[in-house]
Design an enzyme around this catalytic site. Sequence first.
Site, PDB file in Angstrom:
ATOM      1  CG  ASP A  69      -2.333  -0.720   0.902  1.00 18.07           C
ATOM      2  OD1 ASP A  69      -2.476  -1.478   0.082  1.00 18.07           O
ATOM      3  OD2 ASP A  69      -3.080  -0.384   1.669  1.00 18.07           O
ATOM      4  CE1 TYR A 154      -3.973   7.967  24.304  1.00 13.69           C
ATOM      5  CE2 TYR A 154      -1.702   8.341  25.004  1.00 13.69           C
ATOM      6  CZ  TYR A 154      -2.993   8.436  23.925  1.00 13.69           C
ATOM      7  OH  TYR A 154      -2.723   8.771  22.722  1.00 13.69           O
ATOM      8  CE  LYS A 161      -0.912   9.255  19.941  1.00 12.91           C
ATOM      9  NZ  LYS A 161      -0.898   9.290  18.210  1.00 12.91           N
ATOM     10  CB  THR A 192     -12.071  11.031  17.411  1.00 12.84           C
ATOM     11  OG1 THR A 192     -11.268  10.306  18.175  1.00 12.84           O
ATOM     12  CG2 THR A 192     -11.832  12.354  17.421  1.00 12.84           C
TER      13      THR A 192
HETATM   14  N1  LIG Z   1      -9.197  12.283  19.912  1.00 14.11           N
HETATM   15  C1  LIG Z   1      -8.145  12.434  20.583  1.00 14.11           C
HETATM   16  O1  LIG Z   1      -8.592  12.666  21.941  1.00 14.11           O
HETATM   17  C2  LIG Z   1      -6.756  12.612  20.502  1.00 14.11           C
HETATM   18  C3  LIG Z   1      -5.864  13.132  21.231  1.00 14.11           C
HETATM   19  C4  LIG Z   1      -4.634  13.300  21.223  1.00 14.11           C
HETATM   20  C5  LIG Z   1      -4.115  12.744  19.883  1.00 14.11           C
HETATM   21  N2  LIG Z   1      -5.046  12.093  18.936  1.00 14.11           N
HETATM   22  C6  LIG Z   1      -4.582  11.707  17.749  1.00 14.11           C
HETATM   23  O2  LIG Z   1      -5.020  12.121  16.630  1.00 14.11           O
HETATM   24  C7  LIG Z   1      -4.850  11.194  15.729  1.00 14.11           C
HETATM   25  C8  LIG Z   1      -6.200  10.760  14.970  1.00 14.11           C
HETATM   26  O3  LIG Z   1      -7.057  10.152  15.787  1.00 14.11           O
HETATM   27  P1  LIG Z   1      -8.746  10.768  15.880  1.00 14.11           P
HETATM   28  O4  LIG Z   1      -8.912  11.073  17.202  1.00 14.11           O
HETATM   29  O5  LIG Z   1      -8.916  11.877  14.825  1.00 14.11           O
HETATM   30  O6  LIG Z   1      -9.460   9.475  15.764  1.00 14.11           O
HETATM   31  P2  LIG Z   1      -9.864   8.531  14.289  1.00 14.11           P
HETATM   32  O7  LIG Z   1     -10.248   7.442  14.639  1.00 14.11           O
HETATM   33  O8  LIG Z   1     -10.935   9.537  13.488  1.00 14.11           O
HETATM   34  O9  LIG Z   1      -8.702   8.547  13.436  1.00 14.11           O
HETATM   35  C9  LIG Z   1      -7.845   7.709  13.544  1.00 14.11           C
HETATM   36  C10 LIG Z   1      -7.292   7.101  12.251  1.00 14.11           C
HETATM   37  O10 LIG Z   1      -6.372   6.353  12.232  1.00 14.11           O
HETATM   38  C11 LIG Z   1      -6.371   5.365  11.101  1.00 14.11           C
HETATM   39  N3  LIG Z   1      -5.686   4.070  11.025  1.00 14.11           N
HETATM   40  C12 LIG Z   1      -5.781   3.326  11.973  1.00 14.11           C
HETATM   41  N4  LIG Z   1      -4.947   2.276  11.555  1.00 14.11           N
HETATM   42  C13 LIG Z   1      -4.499   2.390  10.551  1.00 14.11           C
HETATM   43  C14 LIG Z   1      -3.510   1.618   9.617  1.00 14.11           C
HETATM   44  N5  LIG Z   1      -3.173   0.562   9.760  1.00 14.11           N
HETATM   45  N6  LIG Z   1      -3.263   2.230   8.481  1.00 14.11           N
HETATM   46  C15 LIG Z   1      -3.758   3.571   8.063  1.00 14.11           C
HETATM   47  N7  LIG Z   1      -4.597   4.250   8.952  1.00 14.11           N
HETATM   48  C16 LIG Z   1      -5.000   3.749  10.326  1.00 14.11           C
HETATM   49  C17 LIG Z   1      -7.923   5.219  10.909  1.00 14.11           C
HETATM   50  O11 LIG Z   1      -8.284   4.702   9.778  1.00 14.11           O
HETATM   51  C18 LIG Z   1      -8.373   6.492  11.380  1.00 14.11           C
HETATM   52  O12 LIG Z   1      -8.953   7.281  10.266  1.00 14.11           O
HETATM   53  C19 LIG Z   1      -4.401   9.902  16.339  1.00 14.11           C
HETATM   54  O13 LIG Z   1      -2.939   9.815  16.076  1.00 14.11           O
HETATM   55  C20 LIG Z   1      -4.711  10.098  17.575  1.00 14.11           C
HETATM   56  O14 LIG Z   1      -3.870   9.412  18.442  1.00 14.11           O
HETATM   57  C21 LIG Z   1      -6.252  11.980  19.343  1.00 14.11           C
END
Ligand SMILES: NC(=O)c1ccc[n+]([C@@H]2O[C@H](COP(=O)([O-])OP(=O)(O)OC[C@H]3O[C@@H](n4cnc5c(N)ncnc54)[C@H](O)[C@@H]3O)[C@@H](O)[C@H]2O)c1
Length: 254
Positions: A69, A154, A161, A192
């Site tokens: 991919d 977490y 992270k 999310t």
């Molecule tokens: N939501 C929160 O509270 C928060 C806080 C801090 C950081 N984050 C980070 O933000 C980022 C986005 O997360 P989000 O909260 O928008 O949730 P989300 O579920 O909308 O997005 C996570 C994404 O990761 C993708 N993903 C997972 N495994 C994958 C793989 N093997 N290949 C390609 N893509 C893959 C999923 O398809 C999804 O689109 C993440 O890194 C998350 O750790 C989120």
Amino acid sequence: MLLEGKKGLVLSVTNKNSIGWAVADLAAQMGAEVGVGAQNDRILPRVEALIEGRDNMQPFICDFSSDEDLENLVKNVEKAYGKIDFLVHSAAFAQKSDLEGRFIDTSREGFSLALDISCYSLVKLCKTLEPLFNDNASVVCMSYLGSTRAVGNYNVMGVAKAALESSVRYLAQDLGKNGVRVNTVSPGPINTLAARGIRGLSEMIDVVGSKTPLNKPFGQVEVAKTTAYLLSDLSEGVSGQIVFVDSGYNIVGL
Ligand SMILES: NC(=O)c1ccc[n+]([C@@H]2O[C@H](COP(=O)([O-])OP(=O)(O)OC[C@H]3O[C@@H](n4cnc5c(N)ncnc54)[C@H](O)[C@@H]3O)[C@@H](O)[C@H]2O)c1
């Protein structure tokens, strides 16, 4: 417009609540051409529905665990855009059972999986996309305060992270020689799909919301605005940094 003439990728988006979607949406509004990542064929129709009617957005499929991919991604991106100006890594994954209870119970398999998808993928993406980066390109990924604090439930994602933030510094060194910047945005907890995998998310959101110095909530839009700044030439002197978007929660002591 802030990102006029820029082209880049936001990987990955699942639905309208994804942080990646807020970033892609704002970047496109600010004049960028944006490739929006869908992890697989199952998620692709949802991404296609989100970008419908948006001339400056197109979908790309990429599962970070698949080298095939990743190779196809590079070929398809080169065909669509030639060179690119930004990469936003907005993806993470861990087994649900590893996001509750005791960190000490994390299995070898669960540890590897979380680190592979949530951290190594950034390194691999930078390596495979490096030939396509313009000299002033900007890379941004998403971290969380659990990298430096022991946040209940977490667990292994906090370790992932921490590795991600460290990788950002090493990548900033490597890619900086060509003027490419690498930074991290660290949002506070936001509701999310991925975040809902962490046990006790709503309590986390309530506790953080009650202690933030700024008396206003933060969400996907605030994260997208800071990301847009990091993608833009306004931040041309900034690399290897962690920028918190949590209404200031990370500085609070008692
Ligand atoms: N939501 C929160 O509270 C928060 C806080 C801090 C950081 N984050 C980070 O933000 C980022 C986005 O997360 P989000 O909260 O928008 O949730 P989300 O579920 O909308 O997005 C996570 C994404 O990761 C993708 N993903 C997972 N495994 C994958 C793989 N093997 N290949 C390609 N893509 C893959 C999923 O398809 C999804 O689109 C993440 O890194 C998350 O750790 C989120």
